[in-house]
Design a protein around this motif. Structure first.
Motif, mmCIF file in Angstrom:
data_model
loop_
_atom_site.group_PDB
_atom_site.id
_atom_site.type_symbol
_atom_site.label_atom_id
_atom_site.label_comp_id
_atom_site.label_asym_id
_atom_site.label_seq_id
_atom_site.Cartn_x
_atom_site.Cartn_y
_atom_site.Cartn_z
ATOM 1 N N GLN A 170 48.524 85.133 90.055
ATOM 2 C CA GLN A 170 48.629 86.457 90.681
ATOM 3 C C GLN A 170 50.079 86.917 90.598
ATOM 4 O OE1 GLN A 170 47.865 86.641 94.928
ATOM 5 N NE2 GLN A 170 46.490 88.361 94.553
ATOM 6 N N GLY A 171 50.275 88.159 90.248
ATOM 7 C CA GLY A 171 51.612 88.694 90.109
ATOM 8 C C GLY A 171 52.129 88.660 88.687
ATOM 9 N N HIS A 172 51.505 87.920 87.806
ATOM 10 C CA HIS A 172 51.898 87.954 86.398
ATOM 11 C C HIS A 172 51.579 89.346 85.852
ATOM 12 C CE1 HIS A 172 51.780 87.185 82.055
ATOM 13 N NE2 HIS A 172 52.585 86.165 82.313
ATOM 14 N N PRO A 173 52.409 89.896 84.947
ATOM 15 C CA PRO A 173 52.150 91.253 84.434
ATOM 16 C C PRO A 173 50.732 91.437 83.889
ATOM 17 C CG PRO A 173 54.331 90.538 83.770
ATOM 18 C CD PRO A 173 53.688 89.358 84.446
ATOM 19 N N LEU A 174 50.151 90.415 83.262
ATOM 20 C CA LEU A 174 48.801 90.566 82.703
ATOM 21 C C LEU A 174 47.720 90.623 83.779
ATOM 22 C CD1 LEU A 174 48.941 88.138 79.633
ATOM 23 C CD2 LEU A 174 48.997 90.639 79.616
ATOM 24 N N SER A 175 48.049 90.203 85.008
ATOM 25 C CA SER A 175 47.032 90.192 86.054
ATOM 26 C C SER A 175 46.611 91.598 86.466
ATOM 27 C CB SER A 175 47.534 89.421 87.273
ATOM 28 O OG SER A 175 48.612 90.114 87.900
ATOM 29 N N ALA A 176 47.406 92.599 86.080
ATOM 30 C CA ALA A 176 47.033 93.979 86.415
ATOM 31 C C ALA A 176 45.985 94.540 85.469
ATOM 32 C CB ALA A 176 48.287 94.864 86.387
ATOM 33 N N GLU A 177 45.734 93.856 84.344
ATOM 34 C CA GLU A 177 44.761 94.346 83.369
ATOM 35 C C GLU A 177 43.341 94.098 83.882
ATOM 36 O OE1 GLU A 177 45.569 95.913 80.619
ATOM 37 O OE2 GLU A 177 47.730 95.668 80.939
ATOM 38 N N PRO A 178 42.416 95.067 83.656
ATOM 39 C CA PRO A 178 41.031 94.842 84.106
ATOM 40 C C PRO A 178 40.317 93.767 83.297
ATOM 41 C CG PRO A 178 41.204 96.908 82.900
ATOM 42 C CD PRO A 178 42.604 96.415 83.084
ATOM 43 N N SER A 179 40.701 93.590 82.025
ATOM 44 C CA SER A 179 40.177 92.509 81.199
ATOM 45 C C SER A 179 41.262 92.126 80.202
ATOM 46 C CB SER A 179 38.890 92.930 80.477
ATOM 47 O OG SER A 179 39.147 93.930 79.515
ATOM 48 N N LEU A 180 41.097 90.967 79.576
ATOM 49 C CA LEU A 180 42.130 90.455 78.695
ATOM 50 C C LEU A 180 41.507 89.985 77.391
ATOM 51 C CD1 LEU A 180 44.084 88.396 81.356
ATOM 52 C CD2 LEU A 180 44.930 90.448 80.205
#
Length: 303
Positions: A170-180
């Motif tokens: 949580q808090g990693h920049p990619l965690s804001a993406e709805p999917s990866l």
């Protein structure tokens, strides 16, 4: 002793004579008389008292009549069971199982119990290589396998295709993406089980990364879902892992779960080649009759 001799004995007892029994059986009276005489010699008792006017059961015949009826009833029941087994409505199915989302296998077996209530199921949990070997050897009739692209000497019948999930801090920049997708994750160390621990899933992820041109650096090895997610949420260096749902999506502090785009995991039924027998067709219908249930990806709240 032959079953037909017992049938002739019961027929004569119930019809009260050789002629009427022969008429009921569709044979000549002499054939009935000969077989009854052979049965009496085999047993060493006289079953009937014969006079020129009538035939009636002897004391020994009265005692043996219910036994003969019981044997014939058991034989008829055995024939019916054999016919039901041939039709797939009775018998034993030996299945190698896997855990699945929201007990999908359990729900399929519940459907099977409705469609074929006399069909028994023996479920075994084995490592995937042992499952496949047991099907080849005939020790299992079928086995559920996940992420297996092919198995020598066996046929794989696809059943379900399920999404994969990414776990990252949580808090990693990619965690804001709805999917990866894998390309976005290429720079982050991947926690993946060593190939000997789960070869098929390891190859699925590794091959997909290579195809995407995105081989992430190796992170610490995957050591069970709960332990790995906890480590992702507490480690100083960020990393990620990928997993399929088994008992629902976990909720771990400081860990975010996101769908992995463009890649799914397939569950198949491994069987020996050739048309499935009726019992396996019942099983396949039940497995296909289970609708996948989806659950939303949860983002655990911060501590």
């Amino acid at each position: 002793m032959e079953l037909r001799q017992l049938r002739y004995f019961v027929a004569v007892a119930e019809q009260g004579g050789f002629g009427r029994a022969a008429e009921q059986l569709g044979i000549v009276p002499s054939a009935v008389s000969q077989q009854i005489a052979r049965l009496e010699r085999a047993w060493g008792v006289g079953l009937f008292e014969r006079t020129t006017r009538r035939v009636r059961l002897s004391a020994a015949g009265e005692r043996m009549l219910p036994e003969a009826r019981a044997v014939l009833a058991a034989a008829d029941r055995t024939v019916r069971v054999a016919a039901d087994i041939t039709a797939g409505d009775d018998g034993m199915l030996r299945i190698g199982g896997v855990h699945g989302p929201r007990d999908r296998l359990g729900r399929a077996l519940a459907l099977l119990a409705v469609s074929a209530p006399r069909l028994q199921v023996r479920l075994q949990r084995l490592p995937v290589a042992d499952r496949l070997a047991a099907v080849r050897a005939g020790e299992l009739d079928a086995a559920l396998v996940r992420a297996v692209p092919g198995a020598a000497g066996l046929e794989l019948l696809p059943l379900w295709s399920d999404p994969l999930h990414v776990a990252l801090p949580q808090g990693h920049p990619l965690s804001a993406e709805p999917s990866l997708d894998l390309a976005r994750l290429a720079g982050l160390p991947l926690r993946l089980a060593p190939r000997p621990d789960n070869p098929y899933f390891h190859d699925l992820i590794s091959d997909a990364c290579r195809s995407a041109g995105a081989m992430p650096p190796a992170g610490p090895p995957f050591a069970g879902l709960q332990a790995t997610l906890t480590a992702i949420g507490t480690a100083h260096e960020p990393s990620w892992t990928v997993f399929y749902e088994v008992h629902g999506l976990p909720s771990i502090p400081r860990v975010v779960l996101r769908p992995l785009a463009g890649l799914r995991v397939t569950t198949s039924l491994a069987v020996r080649p050739g048309p499935p027998d009726p019992a396996l067709r019942h099983l396949l219908a039940a497995l296909h009759g289970v609708e996948p249930e989806t659950a939303p990806t949860r983002t655990p709240p911060p501590d």
